[in-house]
Design a protein around this motif. Structure first.
Motif, PDB file in Angstrom:
ATOM      1  N   ASP A   1       0.742  -1.067   0.135  1.00  0.00           N
ATOM      2  CA  ASP A   1       0.176  -0.126  -0.216  1.00  0.00           C
ATOM      3  C   ASP A   1       0.604   1.316   0.096  1.00  0.00           C
ATOM      4  OD1 ASP A   1       0.507   0.050   2.363  1.00  0.00           O
ATOM      5  OD2 ASP A   1      -0.538  -0.518   4.131  1.00  0.00           O
ATOM      6  N   VAL A   2       0.133   2.885   0.275  1.00  0.00           N
ATOM      7  CA  VAL A   2       0.930   4.104  -0.053  1.00  0.00           C
ATOM      8  C   VAL A   2       2.337   3.917   0.949  1.00  0.00           C
ATOM      9  CG1 VAL A   2       0.691   6.266  -0.375  1.00  0.00           C
ATOM     10  CG2 VAL A   2      -0.785   4.659  -1.094  1.00  0.00           C
ATOM     11  N   VAL A   3       1.808   3.409   2.492  1.00  0.00           N
ATOM     12  CA  VAL A   3       2.547   3.490   3.375  1.00  0.00           C
ATOM     13  C   VAL A   3       3.985   2.883   3.336  1.00  0.00           C
ATOM     14  CG1 VAL A   3       3.214   2.919   6.020  1.00  0.00           C
ATOM     15  CG2 VAL A   3       0.691   4.432   4.741  1.00  0.00           C
TER      16      VAL A   3
ATOM     17  N   THR B   1       1.597   7.593  -6.584  1.00  0.00           N
ATOM     18  CA  THR B   1       0.391   7.393  -5.944  1.00  0.00           C
ATOM     19  C   THR B   1       0.742   9.368  -6.484  1.00  0.00           C
ATOM     20  OG1 THR B   1      -0.649   7.850  -3.725  1.00  0.00           O
ATOM     21  CG2 THR B   1       1.216   8.287  -4.077  1.00  0.00           C
TER      22      THR B   1
ATOM     23  N   THR C   1      -2.958  12.141  -2.052  1.00  0.00           N
ATOM     24  CA  THR C   1      -3.027  11.006  -0.974  1.00  0.00           C
ATOM     25  C   THR C   1      -1.949  11.246  -0.391  1.00  0.00           C
ATOM     26  OG1 THR C   1      -4.407   9.548  -3.006  1.00  0.00           O
ATOM     27  CG2 THR C   1      -3.398   8.631  -1.185  1.00  0.00           C
ATOM     28  N   LEU C   2      -0.475  11.225  -0.833  1.00  0.00           N
ATOM     29  CA  LEU C   2       0.484  11.444   0.209  1.00  0.00           C
ATOM     30  C   LEU C   2       0.385  12.292   0.649  1.00  0.00           C
ATOM     31  CD1 LEU C   2       3.901  10.736   0.264  1.00  0.00           C
ATOM     32  CD2 LEU C   2       4.065  12.638  -1.332  1.00  0.00           C
TER      33      LEU C   2
ATOM     34  N   ARG D   1      -2.069  13.010   3.173  1.00  0.00           N
ATOM     35  CA  ARG D   1      -3.011  12.384   3.604  1.00  0.00           C
ATOM     36  C   ARG D   1      -2.599  11.986   4.434  1.00  0.00           C
ATOM     37  NH1 ARG D   1      -7.052  12.768  -0.224  1.00  0.00           N
ATOM     38  NH2 ARG D   1      -6.660  10.324  -1.167  1.00  0.00           N
ATOM     39  N   THR D   2      -1.705  10.859   4.116  1.00  0.00           N
ATOM     40  CA  THR D   2      -1.206  10.016   4.396  1.00  0.00           C
ATOM     41  C   THR D   2       0.159  10.337   5.463  1.00  0.00           C
ATOM     42  OG1 THR D   2      -1.295   8.505   2.442  1.00  0.00           O
ATOM     43  CG2 THR D   2       0.474   7.689   4.312  1.00  0.00           C
TER      44      THR D   2
ATOM     45  N   LYS E   1      -1.768  11.519   8.198  1.00  0.00           N
ATOM     46  CA  LYS E   1      -2.065  10.314   9.718  1.00  0.00           C
ATOM     47  C   LYS E   1      -1.089   9.891  10.231  1.00  0.00           C
ATOM     48  CE  LYS E   1      -6.171   8.767   6.504  1.00  0.00           C
ATOM     49  NZ  LYS E   1      -6.481   7.897   5.819  1.00  0.00           N
ATOM     50  N   LEU E   2       0.028   9.433   9.773  1.00  0.00           N
ATOM     51  CA  LEU E   2       1.376   8.671  10.403  1.00  0.00           C
ATOM     52  C   LEU E   2       2.351   9.673  11.217  1.00  0.00           C
ATOM     53  CD1 LEU E   2       3.367   7.866   7.312  1.00  0.00           C
ATOM     54  CD2 LEU E   2       2.706   6.411   8.756  1.00  0.00           C
TER      55      LEU E   2
ATOM     56  N   CYS F   1       2.480   1.274  12.286  1.00  0.00           N
ATOM     57  CA  CYS F   1       1.842   1.511  10.912  1.00  0.00           C
ATOM     58  C   CYS F   1       0.880   0.769  10.814  1.00  0.00           C
ATOM     59  CB  CYS F   1       2.492   1.658  10.037  1.00  0.00           C
ATOM     60  SG  CYS F   1       3.800   3.148   9.584  1.00  0.00           S
TER      61      CYS F   1
ATOM     62  N   LEU G   1      -2.720   2.886  11.192  1.00  0.00           N
ATOM     63  CA  LEU G   1      -3.779   3.660  10.230  1.00  0.00           C
ATOM     64  C   LEU G   1      -4.648   2.291   9.426  1.00  0.00           C
ATOM     65  CD1 LEU G   1      -0.753   4.609   7.809  1.00  0.00           C
ATOM     66  CD2 LEU G   1      -1.984   5.436   9.324  1.00  0.00           C
TER      67      LEU G   1
END
Length: 218
Positions: free
Chosen positions: A147-149, A181, A185-186, A188-189, A192-193, A214, A218
């Motif tokens: 996934d993106v993370v 990505t 999206t980056l 937002r990620t 969150k991190l 993580c 998430l």
């Protein structure tokens, strides 16, 4: 004095070749200092030279049919680039530009092809290519499930090593493109991190606090 053979021996494309063959490559290799924002090659140019990044940073990018720039890779020291012209095609399929003052090695395609005319060099190099292809296939299969993370942390480790704090040399937009990505999206990620206490990203300074959690966050 620059240790060409020592640096070349650590490049994935050559790392398992005998020392005598590495020395042969070193003899056809030239050392260059390149300033920031200088183009090494442009998409569609005749492919005449292969490069190895010794110090600095180089961005590989291309332009889509609708005119958008896409970052394909950010080359890190110790990596080879432009090698596609050796066998696959006669022109560069992308462009390369330095992101900072950089040191590179280069060798001409025609000089390398002459080395391949020697049976010992050719056989050893073919074995190395087959090993590299198997490794790349495994990497592609692994990346397709991330996934993106995961892709973000793999990018960090690939570019900066297994460290907790570093300074990025490129923008968040380019990092988003590099991991496949969108910038939104980056962003937002990253928020969150940050909220979970996993990392802090201020300007170009990144500090990783606890990436092991993580999944729980998430």
């Amino acid at each position: 004095m620059v240790d060409k053979a020592g640096i070349l021996s650590r490049i994935s494309l050559f790392e398992n070749l005998p020392d005598s063959l590495i020395d042969s490559i070193a003899l056809i290799t030239t050392n260059h200092m390149i300033e920031k924002k200088e183009s090494l090659f442009i998409h569609g140019m005749p492919g005449e030279t292969v490069y190895v990044l010794v110090q600095g940073s180089v961005q590989i990018n291309t332009i889509t049919p609708d005119g958008k720039e896409v970052v394909l890779k950010v080359v890190k020291p110790g990596e080879i680039f432009g090698e596609v012209i050796l066998f696959e095609r006669d022109t560069y399929p992308a462009s390369a530009v330095t992101l900072k003052n950089s040191q590179v090695f280069s060798f001409r395609k025609q000089d390398f092809l002459k080395l391949l005319e020697e049976p010992q060099f050719r056989d050893a190099f073919i074995r190395q290519i087959m090993m590299k292809l198997r490794h790349l296939t495994q990497q592609v299969q692994q990346a397709s499930t991330l996934d993106v993370v995961d892709r973000l942390f793999h990018f960090f480790e690939d570019q900066y090593g297994d460290v907790k704090q570093f300074t990025t040399g490129i923008s968040k937009k380019d990092i988003a493109l590099a991991i496949g990505t969108t910038a939104e999206t980056l962003s937002r990620t990253i928020r969150k991190l940050h909220d979970c206490g996993i990392l802090t990203w201020e300007g170009k300074s990144v500090t990783i606090h606890d990436k092991e959690h993580c999944g729980k966050c998430l």
